[in-house]
Design a protein around this motif. Structure first.
Motif, PDB file in Angstrom:
ATOM      1  N   LYS A   1       0.397  -1.484  -0.492  1.00 40.59           N
ATOM      2  CA  LYS A   1      -0.020   0.287   0.267  1.00 40.59           C
ATOM      3  C   LYS A   1       0.927   1.406  -0.539  1.00 40.59           C
ATOM      4  CE  LYS A   1      -4.039  -1.932   0.214  1.00 40.59           C
ATOM      5  NZ  LYS A   1      -4.691  -1.522  -0.178  1.00 40.59           N
ATOM      6  N   GLU A   2       0.327   2.917  -0.915  1.00 39.87           N
ATOM      7  CA  GLU A   2       0.431   4.062   0.279  1.00 39.87           C
ATOM      8  C   GLU A   2       0.113   4.671   0.680  1.00 39.87           C
ATOM      9  OE1 GLU A   2       1.378   6.008  -4.030  1.00 39.87           O
ATOM     10  OE2 GLU A   2       1.147   4.521  -5.576  1.00 39.87           O
ATOM     11  N   TRP A   3       0.514   5.818   1.242  1.00 42.50           N
ATOM     12  CA  TRP A   3      -0.552   6.803   1.465  1.00 42.50           C
ATOM     13  C   TRP A   3      -0.840   7.761   0.604  1.00 42.50           C
ATOM     14  CZ3 TRP A   3      -0.853   5.055   6.566  1.00 42.50           C
ATOM     15  CH2 TRP A   3       0.138   4.626   7.115  1.00 42.50           C
ATOM     16  N   ASP A   4      -2.270   7.683   0.426  1.00 37.33           N
ATOM     17  CA  ASP A   4      -2.692   8.389  -0.889  1.00 37.33           C
ATOM     18  C   ASP A   4      -2.906  10.398   0.027  1.00 37.33           C
ATOM     19  OD1 ASP A   4      -3.575   9.365  -3.124  1.00 37.33           O
ATOM     20  OD2 ASP A   4      -5.648   8.520  -2.623  1.00 37.33           O
ATOM     21  N   GLN A   5      -3.941   9.547   1.015  1.00 38.30           N
ATOM     22  CA  GLN A   5      -4.518  10.426   1.902  1.00 38.30           C
ATOM     23  C   GLN A   5      -4.054  10.606   3.584  1.00 38.30           C
ATOM     24  OE1 GLN A   5      -8.248  11.976   0.975  1.00 38.30           O
ATOM     25  NE2 GLN A   5      -8.065  12.086  -1.569  1.00 38.30           N
ATOM     26  N   LEU A  41      -6.185  15.702  16.350  1.00 36.89           N
ATOM     27  CA  LEU A  41      -6.660  15.059  16.498  1.00 36.89           C
ATOM     28  C   LEU A  41      -6.036  14.277  14.743  1.00 36.89           C
ATOM     29  CD1 LEU A  41     -10.611  15.338  17.772  1.00 36.89           C
ATOM     30  CD2 LEU A  41      -8.168  14.089  18.707  1.00 36.89           C
ATOM     31  N   ILE A  42      -6.359  12.434  14.855  1.00 31.80           N
ATOM     32  CA  ILE A  42      -5.301  12.244  13.973  1.00 31.80           C
ATOM     33  C   ILE A  42      -6.867  11.396  12.676  1.00 31.80           C
ATOM     34  CG2 ILE A  42      -4.230  10.156  12.339  1.00 31.80           C
ATOM     35  CD1 ILE A  42      -2.491  12.597  13.915  1.00 31.80           C
ATOM     36  N   TRP A  43      -7.005  12.124  12.299  1.00 37.25           N
ATOM     37  CA  TRP A  43      -8.875  11.998  11.283  1.00 37.25           C
ATOM     38  C   TRP A  43      -8.920  10.255  10.822  1.00 37.25           C
ATOM     39  CZ3 TRP A  43     -12.292  15.254   8.029  1.00 37.25           C
ATOM     40  CH2 TRP A  43     -13.092  15.048   8.455  1.00 37.25           C
ATOM     41  N   GLY A  44      -8.124   9.705   9.666  1.00 31.61           N
ATOM     42  CA  GLY A  44      -7.752   8.846   9.172  1.00 31.61           C
ATOM     43  C   GLY A  44      -6.812   9.172   8.018  1.00 31.61           C
ATOM     44  N   VAL A  45      -6.734   7.852   7.080  1.00 36.38           N
ATOM     45  CA  VAL A  45      -6.369   7.988   5.932  1.00 36.38           C
ATOM     46  C   VAL A  45      -6.723   7.096   4.981  1.00 36.38           C
ATOM     47  CG1 VAL A  45      -4.166   7.654   7.014  1.00 36.38           C
ATOM     48  CG2 VAL A  45      -5.117   6.112   6.405  1.00 36.38           C
ATOM     49  N   THR A  46      -6.141   7.680   3.399  1.00 39.97           N
ATOM     50  CA  THR A  46      -6.866   6.418   1.954  1.00 39.97           C
ATOM     51  C   THR A  46      -5.846   6.048   1.830  1.00 39.97           C
ATOM     52  OG1 THR A  46      -8.987   7.945   1.966  1.00 39.97           O
ATOM     53  CG2 THR A  46      -7.760   7.212   0.761  1.00 39.97           C
ATOM     54  N   LEU A  47      -5.744   5.149   1.609  1.00 33.39           N
ATOM     55  CA  LEU A  47      -4.591   4.349   1.071  1.00 33.39           C
ATOM     56  C   LEU A  47      -4.628   4.256  -0.562  1.00 33.39           C
ATOM     57  CD1 LEU A  47      -3.812   1.689   3.624  1.00 33.39           C
ATOM     58  CD2 LEU A  47      -2.498   3.822   4.154  1.00 33.39           C
ATOM     59  N   ALA A  48      -3.529   3.802  -1.416  1.00 32.70           N
ATOM     60  CA  ALA A  48      -3.857   3.349  -2.309  1.00 32.70           C
ATOM     61  C   ALA A  48      -2.799   1.800  -2.922  1.00 32.70           C
ATOM     62  CB  ALA A  48      -3.041   4.549  -3.620  1.00 32.70           C
ATOM     63  N   ASP A  49      -3.270   0.761  -3.641  1.00 37.77           N
ATOM     64  CA  ASP A  49      -2.638  -0.123  -3.682  1.00 37.77           C
ATOM     65  C   ASP A  49      -1.027   0.210  -4.645  1.00 37.77           C
ATOM     66  OD1 ASP A  49      -5.013  -2.128  -2.817  1.00 37.77           O
ATOM     67  OD2 ASP A  49      -5.775  -1.573  -5.261  1.00 37.77           O
ATOM     68  N   CYS A  50      -0.641  -0.577  -4.489  1.00 31.52           N
ATOM     69  CA  CYS A  50       0.927  -0.939  -4.530  1.00 31.52           C
ATOM     70  C   CYS A  50       1.615  -1.737  -4.883  1.00 31.52           C
ATOM     71  CB  CYS A  50       1.547   0.346  -3.891  1.00 31.52           C
ATOM     72  SG  CYS A  50       3.274   0.377  -4.556  1.00 31.52           S
ATOM     73  N   GLN A  51       1.014  -2.780  -5.763  1.00 31.14           N
ATOM     74  CA  GLN A  51       1.803  -3.976  -6.029  1.00 31.14           C
ATOM     75  C   GLN A  51       2.873  -4.124  -5.931  1.00 31.14           C
ATOM     76  OE1 GLN A  51      -0.907  -6.556  -5.156  1.00 31.14           O
ATOM     77  NE2 GLN A  51      -1.762  -4.727  -4.607  1.00 31.14           N
ATOM     78  N   ASP A  52       3.979  -5.258  -5.532  1.00 29.66           N
ATOM     79  CA  ASP A  52       4.925  -5.612  -5.972  1.00 29.66           C
ATOM     80  C   ASP A  52       6.021  -3.898  -5.146  1.00 29.66           C
ATOM     81  OD1 ASP A  52       4.778  -7.775  -6.968  1.00 29.66           O
ATOM     82  OD2 ASP A  52       4.468  -6.041  -9.118  1.00 29.66           O
ATOM     83  N   CYS A  53       5.522  -4.039  -4.481  1.00 30.44           N
ATOM     84  CA  CYS A  53       5.952  -2.528  -3.504  1.00 30.44           C
ATOM     85  C   CYS A  53       7.034  -3.863  -1.865  1.00 30.44           C
ATOM     86  CB  CYS A  53       5.133  -1.770  -2.377  1.00 30.44           C
ATOM     87  SG  CYS A  53       4.467  -0.758  -3.083  1.00 30.44           S
TER      88      CYS A  53
END
Length: 248
Positions: free
Chosen positions: A115-119, A202-214
């Protein structure tokens, strides 16, 4: 050596933000993990993201208590309760948010594999009702330490007219989306607890993106198609060189 960055908000950034469509809420919303205004213990794993609460100096960490807040648009997310459950239950702001009044508190998010950090969304980063703006710091690291991490400072106003928003979008291209750990504290990097003002958010949340083979270290690897195109480009360049060297 610690790499430091400073976020600067100017009229041009505000204009750009106004022209950009509003982002949706985080897809992984930490404010719904538990009941509002309650303890979640020292750690949680939510939708694959490991979340830990600590106190400490940033090179050593002592487990603390995650605190749940779900009090509306500008007060949603996770804080740290190092002051004791009784104080956190009856208080707010600098008590049960991520703060540095009692001790330097930390929240650490761990990136899932592939995964990678998107937001990355923060909340309740306000101006203390007209007092000096609340400030915070994020460290992007592949080890559980702030030593050698990329460091970004921010404060109220980075989200233009709001107290909450996506800090990754505010930082922009400098943000390392593959950092294994996102380490948050209130106040400025290196400043002692308290810092002479109220800094809490506060840390509200995150959105992740797929990152295959990372890979297990979450280090980006070029996709096979990208490698093939790169190889084709090298082959084409070699053909051109041969043509240029051919006798007239």
């Amino acid at each position: 050596m610690v790499v430091k960055y400073s976020l600067m908000v100017c009229a041009c950034a505000a204009s750009l933000a106004a022209a950009t469509p509003a982002l949706a809420d985080p897809t992984i919303d930490f404010s719904i993990i538990g009941t509002n205004n309650t303890s979640l213990g020292a750690s949680q794993t939510f939708d694959g993201v490991a979340i830990n609460a600590y106190t400490g100096d940033g090179t050593t960490f002592t487990p603390s208590v995650l605190w749940e807040r779900h009090d509306g648009v500008n007060d949603d997310g996770l804080g740290v309760c190092s002051e004791g459950t009784s104080a956190c239950s009856t208080g707010g702001g600098d008590v049960n948010e991520l703060s540095n009044q009692h001790a330097v508190e930390w929240i650490v998010l761990t990136l899932p594999t592939n995964k990678e950090w998107d937001q990355v969304w923060l909340s309740s980063l306000d101006n203390n009702g007209g007092s000096p703006n609340e400030k915070g710091t994020i460290y992007l690291s592949n080890t559980l330490s702030i030593s050698g991490a990329d460091v970004f400072g921010f404060q109220h106003g980075v989200f233009t007219t709001s107290d909450n928003g996506d800090i990754e979008n505010a930082i922009g291209f400098s943000f390392n989306a593959f950092a294994k750990y996102l380490i948050f504290r209130a106040g400025s990097d290196g400043d002692p607890a308290g810092e002479g003002r109220n800094n809490d958010y506060l840390i509200w949340g995150v959105t992740l993106a797929d990152c295959q083979d990372c890979g297990t270290q979450n280090t980006g690897v070029p996709e096979p198609v990208t490698l093939a195109l790169f190889g084709a480009g090298l082959a084409g360049a070699a053909v051109l060189r041969r043509r240029r060297r051919a006798p007239a």
